[in-house]
Motif scaffolding. Sequence first.
Motif, PDB file in Angstrom:
ATOM      1  N   ALA A 110      -1.590  -1.266  -4.348  1.00 26.14           N
ATOM      2  CA  ALA A 110      -2.586  -0.155  -4.539  1.00 26.14           C
ATOM      3  C   ALA A 110      -2.293   1.200  -3.358  1.00 26.14           C
ATOM      4  CB  ALA A 110      -3.805  -0.870  -3.805  1.00 26.14           C
ATOM      5  N   ASN A 111      -2.892   2.006  -3.448  1.00 25.51           N
ATOM      6  CA  ASN A 111      -2.516   3.073  -2.835  1.00 25.51           C
ATOM      7  C   ASN A 111      -3.572   3.488  -1.952  1.00 25.51           C
ATOM      8  OD1 ASN A 111      -0.246   4.387  -3.825  1.00 25.51           O
ATOM      9  ND2 ASN A 111      -1.147   4.718  -5.778  1.00 25.51           N
ATOM     10  N   ILE A 112      -3.408   4.306  -0.859  1.00 25.90           N
ATOM     11  CA  ILE A 112      -4.604   4.977  -0.138  1.00 25.90           C
ATOM     12  C   ILE A 112      -5.561   5.854  -0.929  1.00 25.90           C
ATOM     13  CG2 ILE A 112      -4.754   6.587   1.827  1.00 25.90           C
ATOM     14  CD1 ILE A 112      -3.516   3.883   2.831  1.00 25.90           C
ATOM     15  N   GLU A 169      -1.894   3.486 -13.692  1.00 23.06           N
ATOM     16  CA  GLU A 169      -1.514   2.380 -12.787  1.00 23.06           C
ATOM     17  C   GLU A 169      -0.302   2.905 -11.838  1.00 23.06           C
ATOM     18  OE1 GLU A 169       0.059  -0.918 -15.213  1.00 23.06           O
ATOM     19  OE2 GLU A 169       1.377  -1.606 -13.583  1.00 23.06           O
ATOM     20  N   PRO A 170      -0.656   2.156 -10.651  1.00 20.43           N
ATOM     21  CA  PRO A 170       0.277   2.725  -9.517  1.00 20.43           C
ATOM     22  C   PRO A 170       1.691   2.455  -9.620  1.00 20.43           C
ATOM     23  CG  PRO A 170      -0.884   0.537  -9.002  1.00 20.43           C
ATOM     24  CD  PRO A 170      -1.434   1.089 -10.042  1.00 20.43           C
ATOM     25  N   PHE A 171       2.628   3.185  -9.276  1.00 17.83           N
ATOM     26  CA  PHE A 171       3.947   2.908  -9.053  1.00 17.83           C
ATOM     27  C   PHE A 171       4.510   2.697 -10.388  1.00 17.83           C
ATOM     28  CE2 PHE A 171       3.168   2.592  -4.473  1.00 17.83           C
ATOM     29  CZ  PHE A 171       4.101   3.387  -3.934  1.00 17.83           C
ATOM     30  N   VAL A 172       4.447   3.862 -11.284  1.00 19.35           N
ATOM     31  CA  VAL A 172       5.264   3.490 -12.659  1.00 19.35           C
ATOM     32  C   VAL A 172       6.142   4.397 -12.932  1.00 19.35           C
ATOM     33  CG1 VAL A 172       3.281   2.321 -13.689  1.00 19.35           C
ATOM     34  CG2 VAL A 172       3.171   4.596 -13.935  1.00 19.35           C
ATOM     35  N   TYR A 176      10.256   2.346   4.417  1.00 18.07           N
ATOM     36  CA  TYR A 176      10.342   3.830   3.710  1.00 18.07           C
ATOM     37  C   TYR A 176       9.714   3.591   2.301  1.00 18.07           C
ATOM     38  CZ  TYR A 176      13.609   5.303   7.502  1.00 18.07           C
ATOM     39  OH  TYR A 176      13.985   5.466   8.806  1.00 18.07           O
ATOM     40  N   HIS A 177       9.122   4.715   1.905  1.00 10.74           N
ATOM     41  CA  HIS A 177       8.691   5.052   0.708  1.00 10.74           C
ATOM     42  C   HIS A 177       9.821   4.994  -0.227  1.00 10.74           C
ATOM     43  CE1 HIS A 177       6.380   6.761  -2.715  1.00 10.74           C
ATOM     44  NE2 HIS A 177       5.327   6.293  -2.136  1.00 10.74           N
ATOM     45  N   PRO A 178       9.695   4.423  -1.670  1.00 14.09           N
ATOM     46  CA  PRO A 178      10.883   4.457  -2.338  1.00 14.09           C
ATOM     47  C   PRO A 178      11.038   5.843  -2.865  1.00 14.09           C
ATOM     48  CG  PRO A 178       9.010   3.430  -3.338  1.00 14.09           C
ATOM     49  CD  PRO A 178       8.696   3.387  -1.692  1.00 14.09           C
ATOM     50  N   VAL A 222       0.798  -1.138   0.047  1.00 14.27           N
ATOM     51  CA  VAL A 222       0.161   0.002   0.100  1.00 14.27           C
ATOM     52  C   VAL A 222       1.007   1.100   0.063  1.00 14.27           C
ATOM     53  CG1 VAL A 222      -1.875   1.289   1.053  1.00 14.27           C
ATOM     54  CG2 VAL A 222      -1.803  -1.290   1.148  1.00 14.27           C
ATOM     55  N   GLY A 223       0.776   2.070  -1.062  1.00 15.70           N
ATOM     56  CA  GLY A 223       1.374   3.145  -1.048  1.00 15.70           C
ATOM     57  C   GLY A 223       0.442   4.619  -0.838  1.00 15.70           C
ATOM     58  N   GLU A 224       0.877   5.687  -0.986  1.00 15.36           N
ATOM     59  CA  GLU A 224       0.145   6.757  -0.664  1.00 15.36           C
ATOM     60  C   GLU A 224      -0.814   7.192  -1.622  1.00 15.36           C
ATOM     61  OE1 GLU A 224       3.077   9.903   0.409  1.00 15.36           O
ATOM     62  OE2 GLU A 224       1.785  11.569  -0.135  1.00 15.36           O
ATOM     63  N   ALA A 225      -0.498   7.674  -2.982  1.00 11.88           N
ATOM     64  CA  ALA A 225      -1.325   8.341  -3.782  1.00 11.88           C
ATOM     65  C   ALA A 225      -0.713   8.331  -5.024  1.00 11.88           C
ATOM     66  CB  ALA A 225      -1.898   9.644  -3.751  1.00 11.88           C
ATOM     67  N   PRO A 226      -1.453   8.347  -6.480  1.00  7.50           N
ATOM     68  CA  PRO A 226      -1.041   8.546  -7.792  1.00  7.50           C
ATOM     69  C   PRO A 226      -0.124   9.927  -7.658  1.00  7.50           C
ATOM     70  CG  PRO A 226      -3.115   7.893  -7.822  1.00  7.50           C
ATOM     71  CD  PRO A 226      -2.957   8.297  -6.240  1.00  7.50           C
ATOM     72  N   GLY A 227       0.924   9.721  -8.397  1.00 10.29           N
ATOM     73  CA  GLY A 227       1.802  10.946  -8.978  1.00 10.29           C
ATOM     74  C   GLY A 227       1.394  11.075 -10.502  1.00 10.29           C
ATOM     75  N   ALA A 228       2.279  12.044 -10.984  1.00 14.61           N
ATOM     76  CA  ALA A 228       1.868  12.563 -12.149  1.00 14.61           C
ATOM     77  C   ALA A 228       2.018  11.394 -13.242  1.00 14.61           C
ATOM     78  CB  ALA A 228       2.932  13.679 -12.803  1.00 14.61           C
ATOM     79  N   ASP A 229       2.951  10.431 -13.233  1.00 12.86           N
ATOM     80  CA  ASP A 229       2.950   9.331 -14.259  1.00 12.86           C
ATOM     81  C   ASP A 229       1.792   8.475 -13.928  1.00 12.86           C
ATOM     82  OD1 ASP A 229       5.702  10.160 -15.425  1.00 12.86           O
ATOM     83  OD2 ASP A 229       6.556   9.421 -13.217  1.00 12.86           O
ATOM     84  N   GLU A 230       1.463   8.183 -12.694  1.00 17.87           N
ATOM     85  CA  GLU A 230       0.451   7.459 -12.332  1.00 17.87           C
ATOM     86  C   GLU A 230      -1.006   7.768 -12.827  1.00 17.87           C
ATOM     87  OE1 GLU A 230       2.788   8.155 -10.256  1.00 17.87           O
ATOM     88  OE2 GLU A 230       4.192   6.365 -10.204  1.00 17.87           O
ATOM     89  N   ASP A 231      -1.156   8.922 -12.859  1.00 20.94           N
ATOM     90  CA  ASP A 231      -2.473   9.512 -13.013  1.00 20.94           C
ATOM     91  C   ASP A 231      -2.350   9.547 -14.831  1.00 20.94           C
ATOM     92  OD1 ASP A 231      -4.724  11.552 -12.633  1.00 20.94           O
ATOM     93  OD2 ASP A 231      -3.302  12.798 -14.001  1.00 20.94           O
TER      94      ASP A 231
HETATM   95  N1  URA Z   1       3.820   6.916  -4.946  1.00 26.23           N
HETATM   96  C1  URA Z   1       2.950   6.125  -4.589  1.00 26.23           C
HETATM   97  O1  URA Z   1       2.658   6.339  -3.178  1.00 26.23           O
HETATM   98  N2  URA Z   1       2.062   5.760  -4.953  1.00 26.23           N
HETATM   99  C2  URA Z   1       2.238   5.431  -6.582  1.00 26.23           C
HETATM  100  O2  URA Z   1       1.283   5.046  -7.285  1.00 26.23           O
HETATM  101  C3  URA Z   1       3.342   6.598  -7.044  1.00 26.23           C
HETATM  102  C4  URA Z   1       4.080   7.230  -6.321  1.00 26.23           C
END
Ligand code: URA
Length: 243
Positions: free
Chosen positions: A138-140, A111-114, A214-216, A98-107
Amino acid sequence: MASGHRQQYLDAMGIIRYVPREPLATKHAQAAAEIEELVATDQIAPYRETGGAGVREQQSPWDELRARVASCTACDLHATRTHTVFGTGDTSARLMIVGEAPGADEDRQGEPFVGRAGQLLNAMLLAIGLPRDAVYIANILKCRPPGNRNPDAGEMSACQPFLQQQMALINPQVLLAVGGVAAHSLLDTDEAVGRLRNRIHVYGEKRTPLLVTYHPAYLLRRPEEKAKVWQDLQKLHGMLHGG
Ligand code: URA
């Protein structure tokens, strides 16, 4: 996994000269004992495979959930999103990240974490022999907060039922929260990630074991913290294989 390959992935993560102090089997035994103790003292439930394992994402109830996320207008983020970012991976995975939220690439891609953080997350997973598509990610939040600001409390509570339904469908053996936003939201605490990591927490009614790391994206800014994440990954590997 062959040690040569593991070293390659560690190199990709920037951990060049890792010398294991303890063999992985010892880590597995430690994790198994920790899990056993938590089960014995009723702090977590024993892991059981469910009949849901192997359900394909194209089938209901995934279809339904995906459609509800795609049309969600529960918070203002719907007005600025390009795509909702539902989640990706194996819907019968033993590990859910579980990550935080989409960033610009994901938006942009839905897809999450791309982005760059996602590439590092992939390398981290491969370091313990897990290809990205063997886990569920997935993200929060399912929508991008403009300018990559932190999610606010209203956005997180509006989005929470979606993540909870994903968790209920997947029934993961272990949850991994990456970064403070995910950890704080799932554990309802504001303790620093540095204090939350290296401990087995439990989440929800099913008392699913949960690790924090930690978050990547943070690791991209603070590569010197990668060694700690490697410790967390070994613990995670032990929980998945030793318990
Ligand atoms: N950081 C996040 O936490 N989630 C993503 O999908 C991308 C970056």
